[in-house]
Design a protein around this motif. Structure first.
Motif, PDB file in Angstrom:
ATOM      1  N   VAL A   1       4.735  13.699   9.474  1.00 47.97           N
ATOM      2  CA  VAL A   1       3.277  13.697   9.611  1.00 47.97           C
ATOM      3  C   VAL A   1       2.854  12.523  10.478  1.00 47.97           C
ATOM      4  O   VAL A   1       3.268  11.379  10.222  1.00 47.97           O
ATOM      5  N   ASP A   2       2.055  12.780  11.498  1.00 44.79           N
ATOM      6  CA  ASP A   2       1.535  11.723  12.360  1.00 44.79           C
ATOM      7  C   ASP A   2       0.217  11.240  11.774  1.00 44.79           C
ATOM      8  O   ASP A   2      -0.827  11.880  11.930  1.00 44.79           O
TER       9      ASP A   2
ATOM     10  N   TYR B   1      -4.950  11.427  11.188  1.00 41.56           N
ATOM     11  CA  TYR B   1      -5.614  11.656   9.898  1.00 41.56           C
ATOM     12  C   TYR B   1      -6.437  10.449   9.469  1.00 41.56           C
ATOM     13  O   TYR B   1      -6.180   9.324   9.876  1.00 41.56           O
ATOM     14  N   LYS B   2      -7.432  10.728   8.609  1.00 47.49           N
ATOM     15  CA  LYS B   2      -8.184   9.690   7.916  1.00 47.49           C
ATOM     16  C   LYS B   2      -7.969   9.878   6.409  1.00 47.49           C
ATOM     17  O   LYS B   2      -7.736  10.987   5.941  1.00 47.49           O
ATOM     18  N   LEU B   3      -8.049   8.769   5.697  1.00 48.33           N
ATOM     19  CA  LEU B   3      -7.910   8.825   4.248  1.00 48.33           C
ATOM     20  C   LEU B   3      -9.285   9.030   3.613  1.00 48.33           C
ATOM     21  O   LEU B   3     -10.239   8.313   3.912  1.00 48.33           O
ATOM     22  N   TYR B   4      -9.364  10.027   2.751  1.00 47.72           N
ATOM     23  CA  TYR B   4     -10.606  10.373   2.060  1.00 47.72           C
ATOM     24  C   TYR B   4     -10.434  10.150   0.561  1.00 47.72           C
ATOM     25  O   TYR B   4      -9.315  10.060   0.036  1.00 47.72           O
ATOM     26  N   GLY B   5     -11.566  10.080  -0.125  1.00 50.52           N
ATOM     27  CA  GLY B   5     -11.529   9.973  -1.571  1.00 50.52           C
ATOM     28  C   GLY B   5     -12.585  10.851  -2.205  1.00 50.52           C
ATOM     29  O   GLY B   5     -13.680  11.017  -1.656  1.00 50.52           O
ATOM     30  N   TYR B   6     -12.232  11.430  -3.340  1.00 51.36           N
ATOM     31  CA  TYR B   6     -13.197  12.165  -4.166  1.00 51.36           C
ATOM     32  C   TYR B   6     -13.221  11.472  -5.523  1.00 51.36           C
ATOM     33  O   TYR B   6     -12.189  11.377  -6.202  1.00 51.36           O
ATOM     34  N   PHE B   7     -14.398  10.962  -5.922  1.00 50.76           N
ATOM     35  CA  PHE B   7     -14.509  10.213  -7.164  1.00 50.76           C
ATOM     36  C   PHE B   7     -15.748  10.647  -7.937  1.00 50.76           C
ATOM     37  O   PHE B   7     -16.784  10.974  -7.349  1.00 50.76           O
TER      38      PHE B   7
END
Length: 261
Positions: free
Chosen positions: A218-219, A223-229
């Motif tokens: 995976v490059d 990508y961006k890191l997301y969060g669901y909280f």
């Protein structure tokens, strides 16, 4: 005030409608739930569920639907059951967005690890492998605070897999929870292969969760890191209980002893 509006049998299910009204303030809203604190005592074996189905802003009243499924063919009409609850959560908010201020392309391949004081559980297809002899990342400070009550506290590669650690404050009273994931510009998402919940203090007031990603081939630059909280702002405690019979058809509200908080 807890009150049973109706309780009846429909097929092999008993359906119970319970209203909860705040007589003193504005502590109840459309997000209110019973924090898994409810109990249903029945004279028969069953499974059950409970969900908030409506909220009346004028009367400050939430209505819950409790569904009970019996496990056999016995006649339960006329049986008395007791419904009780000890806690409620309200003022819930959801966050689902990119996590700011995180450099996901410069993550340590030799992070410090520690042994948790307790492991609460976890999930994912890779959980059995990850949880065996699990050591957590040593928190390195607050790397990112996407929402009040949630901090990203460590990132690092362990045995070739990326671990991302989140700290959930005061989990015993807020039930703050969520997960992190990767997403690219085309909307493709990469979810963790395992998540492990644990504590690193004896009081268990702050819950930690580590999300483990298998990013082979995976490059990450794409990508961006997301969060669901999900976080909660109001915790209510009490001791509410009502006992009532089950009828074969929907009936008028059942008179019960009202319990106020």
């Amino acid at each position: 005030k807890f009150e049973v509006i109706s309780a009846y049998v429909e097929g092999n299910e008993a359906k119970i409608f319970v209203s909860v009204q705040d007589l003193e303030g504005d502590r109840i809203d459309e997000t209110t739930d019973l924090f898994d604190s409810y109990r249903i005592n029945t004279p028969f074996d069953c499974s059950s569920s409970c969900k908030n189905i409506s909220y009346d802003t004028e009367t400050k009243t939430a209505t819950f639907l409790i569904s009970i499924s019996q496990w056999d063919e016995q006649d339960i009409i006329g049986e008395k059951i007791t419904f009780s609850a000890r806690e409620m959560l309200s003022g819930k908010q959801e966050y689902d967005d990119a996590l700011p201020d995180l450099d996901i392309n410069n993550i340590s391949t030799t992070p410090e690890v520690i042994e948790p004081t307790g492991i609460w559980g976890g999930g994912g297809t890779g959980y059995p492998e990850v949880s065996e002899n699990f050591c957590a990342l040593k928190p390195t400070g607050i790397l990112c605070t996407p929402v009040e009550g949630v901090d990203i506290t460590a990132m690092g590669y362990v045995d070739g897999k990326l671990h991302i650690q989140a700290k959930y404050e005061n989990v015993l009273e807020t039930d703050n929870h969520g997960y992190v994931y990767f997403k690219n510009a085309k909307g493709k998402e990469i979810l963790c292969v395992a998540n492990v919940s644990f504590s690193i203090d004896g009081e268990h007031q702050e819950g930690y969760e580590e999300y483990v990603f298998d990013l082979l081939d995976v490059d990450l630059t794409e990508y961006k890191l997301y969060g669901y909280f999900v976080t909660s702002g109001t915790h209510i405690t009490g001791n509410w209980s009502v006992t009532f019979p089950l009828e074969s058809v929907k009936s008028d509200p059942i008179d019960t002893e009202e319990t106020k908080y």
